[in-house]
Design a protein around this motif. Structure first.
Motif, short mmCIF file in Angstrom:
data_model
loop_
_atom_site.label_atom_id
_atom_site.label_comp_id
_atom_site.label_asym_id
_atom_site.label_seq_id
_atom_site.Cartn_x
_atom_site.Cartn_y
_atom_site.Cartn_z
N VAL A 244 1.01 -1.53 0.25
CA VAL A 244 -0.32 0.14 0.25
C VAL A 244 0.82 1.06 -0.37
N ASP A 245 0.51 2.67 -0.18
CA ASP A 245 1.07 3.56 -0.04
C ASP A 245 0.90 3.88 0.79
N MET A 246 2.19 5.06 1.25
CA MET A 246 1.85 4.81 2.24
C MET A 246 0.79 6.76 3.85
N ASP A 247 0.22 7.09 1.76
CA ASP A 247 -0.90 7.55 2.83
C ASP A 247 -2.93 7.02 2.49
N GLN A 248 -2.68 5.86 2.48
CA GLN A 248 -3.32 4.92 2.28
C GLN A 248 -4.68 5.35 2.92
N ALA A 249 -5.67 4.87 2.74
CA ALA A 249 -7.06 5.48 3.88
C ALA A 249 -7.15 2.87 4.13
N LEU A 250 -7.53 3.57 5.26
CA LEU A 250 -7.90 1.76 5.99
C LEU A 250 -9.65 1.75 6.16
#
Ligand SMILES: [Zn+2]
Length: 298
Positions: free
Chosen positions: A184-190
């Motif tokens: 995932v990207d480092m600003d991913q929304a979970l």
């Protein structure tokens, strides 16, 4: 252990529960920070009694946070794990009751749907797997394991320095091989309430976890700070920082961003009571404890 006290915090409609693996006796500050003398620790009275001993040694903790948000169960960091050959003696071939404690807290391993490692260090990936008949198998069979893409690229490269045993081989690659990993990207929304926040330095792909719900806010540090002492001494580098200069920059930015605001800061290695506010102090900042919403005695 076994008789564990589970601290928990309510942030809007999100509940966060701490499940500990290791805590216990104070240790010399130099275990975390080469440059920390007992005198430096003793300078900050507010560290006592929870975070420092009178003699200048420190208290710490290795724990997971389980986030319940929108019907999801996300475990943030998976501690050291059992049966793993490690160079730090206190972590070598552990036989602890962490999984039983997790179940006791209400989270049997099968009920976890997401595993998030803030970074891929030894004390954050251990329970990703467990040893079954001589093989490392995923501990959380129904979970998606989220690893930062940048973090994975770093630690799977030839150049990365591995000094804690075969962490990738016993705790990360089996997850990739089982098809349970998602980069995932480092600003991913979970979820609508939980997202990652890039906080590189300690490791290149290190992330923190931001929780916002119904006007209430919290953030899980990961290892951008290892101890509340670093609120007052943000320049203090952790012995395991991959890029100490970047880690200092990230730490200062984080402390400036979250200080003097009603954002609950949950420290990934902070001893109980673990959560608090960052507030201005005579020297930089200090950590002001917030009593947990409820603490169930198991
Ligand atoms: Zn750590």
């Amino acid at each position: 252990m076994g008789k564990e006290e589970f601290l928990s915090w309510q942030v809007g409609s999100v509940k966060i529960t701490r499940v500990a693996e290791l805590g216990g006796p104070p240790f010399p500050a130099t275990f975390m920070f080469h440059e920390a003398t007992p005198e430096l620790v003793q300078r900050y009275a507010w560290l006592r009694p929870h975070f420092a001993h009178e003699d200048g040694r420190l208290f710490g903790s290795i724990h997971s946070f389980v986030i319940e948000s929108g019907g999801r169960r996300i475990i943030v960091d998976t501690c050291v794990g059992n049966d793993k050959a490690r160079s730090i003696q206190a972590w070598n071939l552990l036989q602890g009751p962490f999984l039983a404690d997790l179940a006791l807290a209400g989270f049997p391993a099968e009920s976890i749907d997401t595993v998030l490692c803030t970074h891929l260090h030894v004390d954050h990936v251990g329970w990703n797997t467990r040893l079954v008949e001589g093989k490392w198998v995923p501990t959380f069979p129904n979970a998606r394991y989220l690893f930062g893409r940048r973090e994975w690229e770093h630690w799977s490269s030839e150049q990365a320095e591995h000094r804690d045993g075969d962490v990738m081989g016993d705790s990360v690659r089996p997850i990739i091989d089982a098809g349970l990993a998602k980069l995932v990207d480092m600003d991913q929304a979970l979820t609508a309430e939980v997202r990652l926040e890039p906080t590189p330095g300690h490791t290149p792909g290190h992330v923190s976890v931001r929780i916002s719900s119904r006007g209430e806010e919290a953030v899980i540090t990961g290892d951008l700070m290892h101890h509340p002492l670093q609120c007052a001494e943000p320049e203090l580098a952790n012995n395991f920082d991959v890029d100490a200069a970047a880690a200092r920059r990230t730490r200062r930015e984080f402390l400036a961003r979250y200080s003097n605001r009603p954002v609950l800061v949950l420290g990934t290695h902070f001893a109980p009571p673990t959560g608090g506010w960052v507030v201005d102090a005579e020297r930089n900042w200090r950590f002001e404890i917030v009593p947990p919403a409820d603490s169930d005695k198991a």
